[in-house]
Motif scaffolding. Structure first.
Motif, PDB file in Angstrom:
ATOM      1  N   ALA A  37      -5.257   1.072  -0.067  1.00 14.13           N
ATOM      2  CA  ALA A  37      -5.463  -0.231   0.571  1.00 14.13           C
ATOM      3  C   ALA A  37      -6.869  -0.752   0.345  1.00 14.13           C
ATOM      4  CB  ALA A  37      -5.174  -0.131   2.064  1.00 14.13           C
TER       5      ALA A  37
ATOM      6  N   GLY B 246      -7.186   2.915   6.205  1.00  8.80           N
ATOM      7  CA  GLY B 246      -6.652   1.575   6.007  1.00  8.80           C
ATOM      8  C   GLY B 246      -6.573   0.794   7.307  1.00  8.80           C
TER       9      GLY B 246
ATOM     10  N   THR C 225       0.849  -1.183   0.000  1.00 10.00           N
ATOM     11  CA  THR C 225       0.000   0.000   0.000  1.00 10.00           C
ATOM     12  C   THR C 225       0.888   1.238   0.000  1.00 10.00           C
ATOM     13  OG1 THR C 225      -1.725  -1.155   1.186  1.00 10.00           O
ATOM     14  CG2 THR C 225      -1.827   1.222   1.188  1.00 10.00           C
TER      15      THR C 225
END
Length: 190
Positions: A24, A58, A17
């Motif tokens: 993500a 995320g 990521t």
């Protein structure tokens, strides 16, 4: 998928990521929804809740998915697995920052990653729009009628949004105050 496999999946997501939590989301969707662990609708609800809670999206998503699938231990393990690659990479970069700073390969790589990251952020945005407006699930099937669209573009929440933006940027009300006002507005008026 076992908890260990889920933790490894989120370690992988955290490792690749580049560009933040928005990127993500695409990887999480591919890994979690396509594996059949949660439905597409559940995933989009998780995005909405993770966006509205404090912290990086995320990490919020990792915590939420871990909790939904394996309770508190799942939330802790999956969150740690999501964050661990970033910690390792930051420690390595901090160690060698001076030698990397002027390297033309590093500059070129970062210049290449900017548009890729932008595209990865744009993918979930388009998917959410298509999922909710163009191809709504049964829970949003009301949007197929004119009344449903009027409900979607209700002038009262739109006016409230304008008031909240004014309070946030002109009056400089703290964001937590705006979130609380928004919650109260939603409970009372919607």
């Amino acid at each position: 998928m076992s908890l260990l496999q889920l933790a490894f999946t989120f370690f992988y997501i955290g490792l690749f990521t580049i560009g933040g939590g928005q990127v993500a989301i695409t990887l999480m969707q591919q890994a979690i929804v396509s594996a059949g662990l949660i439905s597409q609708e559940q995933f989009y609800n998780m995005i909405a809740i993770s966006e509205s809670t404090p912290g990086p999206i995320g990490i919020n998503m990792a915590t939420y998915i871990g909790y939904e699938l394996y309770g508190v231990p799942g939330a802790l393990i999956v969150t740690c697995a999501q964050v661990l690659p970033s910690i390792i990479i930051i420690l390595i970069i901090a160690r060698f920052l001076k030698s990397f700073n002027d390297n033309p390969f590093v500059k070129g790589s970062l210049a290449f990653l900017r548009p890729v990251t932008t595209g990865l952020i744009l993918v979930p945005v388009i998917q959410v729009i298509m999922f909710t407006l163009i191809n709504p699930p049964e829970s949003l099937s009301v949007l197929t009628t004119l009344e449903g669209w009027k409900g979607l573009f209700n002038p009262i929440p739109i006016a409230a949004y304008g008031v909240f933006v004014f309070l946030l940027f002109k009056v400089k009300l703290h964001p937590i105050g705006v979130i609380i006002l928004g919650a109260v507005f939603g409970i009372v008026f919607l």
